[in-house]
Design an enzyme around this catalytic site. Structure first.
Site, PDB file in Angstrom:
ATOM      1  N   CYS A  20      -7.128 -69.171  60.410  1.00 58.21           N
ATOM      2  CA  CYS A  20      -7.579 -70.123  61.430  1.00 58.21           C
ATOM      3  C   CYS A  20      -9.050 -69.851  61.730  1.00 58.21           C
ATOM      4  O   CYS A  20      -9.406 -68.743  62.138  1.00 58.21           O
ATOM      5  CB  CYS A  20      -6.751 -69.983  62.702  1.00 58.21           C
ATOM      6  SG  CYS A  20      -7.388 -71.040  64.026  1.00 58.21           S
ATOM      7  N   LEU A  64     -16.270 -57.348  28.452  1.00 57.52           N
ATOM      8  CA  LEU A  64     -16.450 -57.913  27.110  1.00 57.52           C
ATOM      9  C   LEU A  64     -17.870 -57.713  26.622  1.00 57.52           C
ATOM     10  O   LEU A  64     -18.137 -57.714  25.430  1.00 57.52           O
ATOM     11  CB  LEU A  64     -16.199 -59.427  27.145  1.00 57.52           C
ATOM     12  CG  LEU A  64     -14.774 -59.942  27.052  1.00 57.52           C
ATOM     13  CD1 LEU A  64     -14.804 -61.464  27.037  1.00 57.52           C
ATOM     14  CD2 LEU A  64     -14.084 -59.420  25.801  1.00 57.52           C
ATOM     15  N   HIS A 105     -12.394 -60.308  48.853  1.00 56.92           N
ATOM     16  CA  HIS A 105     -12.797 -61.721  48.944  1.00 56.92           C
ATOM     17  C   HIS A 105     -11.660 -62.626  49.410  1.00 56.92           C
ATOM     18  O   HIS A 105     -11.724 -63.838  49.213  1.00 56.92           O
ATOM     19  CB  HIS A 105     -13.347 -62.208  47.593  1.00 56.92           C
ATOM     20  CG  HIS A 105     -14.690 -61.625  47.255  1.00 56.92           C
ATOM     21  ND1 HIS A 105     -15.274 -61.754  46.017  1.00 56.92           N
ATOM     22  CD2 HIS A 105     -15.574 -60.922  48.016  1.00 56.92           C
ATOM     23  CE1 HIS A 105     -16.455 -61.138  46.023  1.00 56.92           C
ATOM     24  NE2 HIS A 105     -16.654 -60.626  47.219  1.00 56.92           N
TER      25      HIS A 105
HETATM   26  P1  OAD Z   1     -17.734 -63.537  36.907  1.00 63.38           P
HETATM   27  O1  OAD Z   1     -17.244 -64.830  36.378  1.00 63.38           O
HETATM   28  O2  OAD Z   1     -19.087 -63.517  37.533  1.00 63.38           O
HETATM   29  O3  OAD Z   1     -17.733 -62.451  35.763  1.00 63.38           O
HETATM   30  C1  OAD Z   1     -16.629 -62.240  34.938  1.00 63.38           C
HETATM   31  C2  OAD Z   1     -16.905 -61.027  34.056  1.00 63.38           C
HETATM   32  O4  OAD Z   1     -15.739 -60.750  33.299  1.00 63.38           O
HETATM   33  C3  OAD Z   1     -18.039 -61.218  33.056  1.00 63.38           C
HETATM   34  O5  OAD Z   1     -18.913 -60.077  33.119  1.00 63.38           O
HETATM   35  C4  OAD Z   1     -17.334 -61.305  31.704  1.00 63.38           C
HETATM   36  O6  OAD Z   1     -18.102 -60.742  30.641  1.00 63.38           O
HETATM   37  C5  OAD Z   1     -16.098 -60.473  31.965  1.00 63.38           C
HETATM   38  N1  OAD Z   1     -14.933 -60.854  31.137  1.00 63.38           N
HETATM   39  C6  OAD Z   1     -14.504 -62.101  30.792  1.00 63.38           C
HETATM   40  N2  OAD Z   1     -13.361 -62.054  30.083  1.00 63.38           N
HETATM   41  C7  OAD Z   1     -13.039 -60.736  29.983  1.00 63.38           C
HETATM   42  C8  OAD Z   1     -11.955 -60.017  29.377  1.00 63.38           C
HETATM   43  N3  OAD Z   1     -10.970 -60.645  28.729  1.00 63.38           N
HETATM   44  N4  OAD Z   1     -11.953 -58.672  29.464  1.00 63.38           N
HETATM   45  C9  OAD Z   1     -12.956 -58.010  30.122  1.00 63.38           C
HETATM   46  N5  OAD Z   1     -13.981 -58.621  30.711  1.00 63.38           N
HETATM   47  C10 OAD Z   1     -14.035 -59.966  30.657  1.00 63.38           C
HETATM   48  O7  OAD Z   1     -16.614 -63.009  37.926  1.00 63.38           O
HETATM   49  P2  OAD Z   1     -16.733 -61.909  39.091  1.00 63.38           P
HETATM   50  O8  OAD Z   1     -17.667 -60.814  38.677  1.00 63.38           O
HETATM   51  O9  OAD Z   1     -15.360 -61.542  39.474  1.00 63.38           O
HETATM   52  O10 OAD Z   1     -16.546 -64.769  44.777  1.00 63.38           O
HETATM   53  O11 OAD Z   1     -17.400 -62.748  40.242  1.00 63.38           O
HETATM   54  C11 OAD Z   1     -17.636 -62.133  41.483  1.00 63.38           C
HETATM   55  C12 OAD Z   1     -17.455 -63.120  42.599  1.00 63.38           C
HETATM   56  O12 OAD Z   1     -18.271 -64.271  42.353  1.00 63.38           O
HETATM   57  C13 OAD Z   1     -16.046 -63.710  42.711  1.00 63.38           C
HETATM   58  O13 OAD Z   1     -15.177 -62.891  43.459  1.00 63.38           O
HETATM   59  C14 OAD Z   1     -16.275 -65.022  43.405  1.00 63.38           C
HETATM   60  C15 OAD Z   1     -17.494 -65.467  42.629  1.00 63.38           C
HETATM   61  O14 OAD Z   1     -18.326 -66.366  43.245  1.00 63.38           O
HETATM   62  C16 OAD Z   1     -16.223 -65.706  45.710  1.00 63.38           C
HETATM   63  O15 OAD Z   1     -15.719 -66.783  45.407  1.00 63.38           O
HETATM   64  C17 OAD Z   1     -16.510 -65.294  47.097  1.00 63.38           C
END
Ligand code: OAD
Length: 231
Positions: free
Chosen positions: A116, A201, A108
């Site tokens: 650019c 989690l 990402h």
């Molecule tokens: P999310 O915010 O969707 O999910 C975060 C995950 O981490 C959740 O399933 C939580 O339960 C888990 N979590 C939180 N704290 C934790 C901890 N201390 N230990 C283990 N797990 C934990 O984030 P992503 O899945 O990364 O894309 O989101 C995917 C994409 O959506 C991102 O890359 C971003 C976003 O929109 C873009 O911006 C293009």
């Protein structure tokens, strides 16, 4: 039991939560404070580039101040000491894997890089980007954060899919399984016969597809999992 030579690990915002960086979809997360369509699409950047730059400038400052936690360090230990291949693919744009000494594929993009929009040249982003900044290669005022926005195609997909098709173990850490194509990686790996493990989690949208679930904060679960793999 299948011998493990090749591991693919996918990380999401949850691995950086204990470093003080907010996730996107947990309570009070980034997408509760900002609308995706205002800050994370190419259309948003055309409509209001100043708002988009301010959003990513704030995140760049936070990421620069954040430090890796034991989960990032454990993955560095795995990459250094595991006798086979360890490919780390991250959806995170924060650079904490690199601060811990990990080589990661940023599907990402990265907050620390600028792109650019006209000629696709990339360079190190300044701490603050602003509207109309010229590209150092073509001089057009079309600099943007090197972040993959909604509606854009993630980077390095060919390399990632090939790795998923040949891995023996696939692990997903701290990701909600709500954003494709990353959410589909577990199924790609399973079709190739890989073992699958999810560390989170709580249940994610893709939990049903994983064979093994390790529940708890990444700073505890990931070091213990790495110890097990290296034993
Ligand atoms: P999310 O915010 O969707 O999910 C975060 C995950 O981490 C959740 O399933 C939580 O339960 C888990 N979590 C939180 N704290 C934790 C901890 N201390 N230990 C283990 N797990 C934990 O984030 P992503 O899945 O990364 O894309 O989101 C995917 C994409 O959506 C991102 O890359 C971003 C976003 O929109 C873009 O911006 C293009």
């Amino acid at each position: 039991m299948r011998r493990i030579d090749r591991i693919v690990i996918l990380t999401g915002a949850g691995i950086s939560a204990e470093s003080g960086l907010g996730t996107f979809r947990d309570e009070g997360g980034l997408w509760a404070q900002h609308r995706i369509e205002d800050v994370a699409t190419p259309e948003a950047f055309v409509r209001n580039p100043d708002l988009v730059h301010r959003f990513y400038n704030a995140r760049r400052v936070q990421a620069a101040e954040a430090q890796p936690n034991p989960a990032h360090h454990a993955l560095a230990r795995l990459q250094a000491d595991f006798p086979g291949d360890v490919l780390l693919v991250t959806q995170n744009v924060d650079g904490l894997h690199e601060k811990a000494g990990v080589r990661a594929i940023h599907m990402h993009g990265e907050l620390s890089r600028a792109l650019c929009a006209a000629c696709e040249h990339r360079w190190d982003a300044p701490p603050e980007m602003s509207v109309g900044e010229p590209c150092p290669a073509c001089d057009k005022p079309t600099a943007r954060p090197d972040i993959v926005w909604f509606g854009e195609i993630p980077y390095h997909m060919e390399e990632i899919i090939e790795a998923l098709q040949t891995c023996d173990l696939f692990a997903a850490i701290g990701t909600s399984g709500q954003v494709y194509p990353a959410a589909g990686f577990v199924e790609e790996a399973r079709m190739s016969g890989a073992a699958t493990v999810e560390m989170n989690l709580r249940d994610s949208d893709m939990s049903y597809a994983f064979e093994e679930h390790i529940v708890g904060p990444a700073s505890k679960t990931v070091p213990a999992w790495v110890d097990r793999l290296l034993a």
